[in-house]
Design a protein around this motif. Structure first.
Motif, PDB file in Angstrom:
ATOM      1  N   GLN A  41       0.826  -1.217   0.000  1.00  0.00           N
ATOM      2  CA  GLN A  41       0.000   0.000   0.000  1.00  0.00           C
ATOM      3  C   GLN A  41       0.855   1.261   0.000  1.00  0.00           C
ATOM      4  O   GLN A  41       0.645   2.173  -0.809  1.00  0.00           O
ATOM      5  N   LEU A 157     -10.482  12.562   1.370  1.00  0.00           N
ATOM      6  CA  LEU A 157     -10.598  11.305   0.635  1.00  0.00           C
ATOM      7  C   LEU A 157      -9.360  10.426   0.833  1.00  0.00           C
ATOM      8  O   LEU A 157      -9.474   9.198   0.951  1.00  0.00           O
ATOM      9  N   THR A 161      -9.613   6.746   2.401  1.00  0.00           N
ATOM     10  CA  THR A 161      -9.338   5.597   1.531  1.00  0.00           C
ATOM     11  C   THR A 161      -7.953   4.994   1.733  1.00  0.00           C
ATOM     12  O   THR A 161      -7.785   3.776   1.629  1.00  0.00           O
TER      13      THR A 161
END
Length: 235
Positions: A41, A157, A161
């Motif tokens: 990630q 956001l 996320t």
């Protein structure tokens, strides 16, 4: 031939190219280490930041507009400081003032961009537009504030996320609303400073870095200004 392609003769362009090489190398090493640790990630986030900072250079031959390299340098430094240092290296957490400095800087940067845009439109014969200095200043201010608000949406956001910490909650406000409002105030302050500076420049006709950047913008985008009245750099 190859050396010239890597390091152009123009000082601003050369500095821009060197800056990109240094930042891309640093982030590339970081991404490789993250992949080695199997932190997919964070590695993808670093690669995304690398792509954002490289995008103007990769698309320069496809875009119809070229911004001054001095402005591009400031933009690249801001993106690196906000996304890589702020989020990846947790500067937002380690240095509580980091976010405030970036938002004030973004207000200045966006104010410059907004002022340049309205000034160029006002000077272009192909566009039936004639505005007064006060309107230019108001446009630059509102442009900076509007994009600052858009950035707050991006921060929200990314936190939701990707799990970043771009919107910092405070002990009395875990929702981060206070942080958001302070950021918008700093955006507005930076935009207001540039708006006031631009207003004085237009009214007095004095030379400034804005006039130099506009002159360079016209020089780098001749197709846009073939029918435009000649831009005069004031002494």
């Amino acid at each position: 031939m190859g050396k010239r392609a890597i390091l152009p003769s123009d000082p601003a362009e050369r500095l821009h190219r060197i800056l990109l090489i240094v930042l891309q190398t640093a982030m590339g090493i970081e991404a490789a280490l993250l992949l080695w640790r199997r932190d997919l990630q964070d590695a993808l986030l670093v690669l995304a930041i690398m792509a954002v900072t490289l995008l103007p250079l990769l698309l320069r031959h496809r875009l119809s507009v070229r911004m001054p390299y001095a402005f591009q340098i400031l933009a690249v430094v801001f993106v690196f400081a906000a996304l890589y240092l702020g989020s990846m290296q947790r500067f937002y957490v380690m240095f509580p003032w980091w976010d405030s400095v970036l938002h004030f800087s973004s207000g200045l940067l966006l104010g410059i961009l907004g002022f340049m845009l309205i000034y160029l439109l006002n000077e272009d014969h192909r566009i039936d537009l004639s505005v007064k200095p006060l309107f230019m200043a108001v446009f630059a201010f509102t442009f900076a504030l509007a994009l600052g608000a858009l950035w707050e949406i991006v921060e929200f956001l990314m936190d939701v996320t990707l799990g970043t910490t771009m919107q910092t909650p405070t002990p009395g406000d875990p929702s981060g609303l206070t942080d958001t409002m302070i950021d918008l105030i700093l955006d507005a302050t930076g935009g207001l400073i540039i708006a006031a500076y631009g207003f004085v420049y237009v009214r007095q006709g004095s030379r400034s870095f804005i006039s130099d950047w506009i002159a360079r913008f016209v020089q780098d985008n001749p197709d846009w200004f073939r029918r435009r009245k000649r831009f005069r750099r004031r002494p």
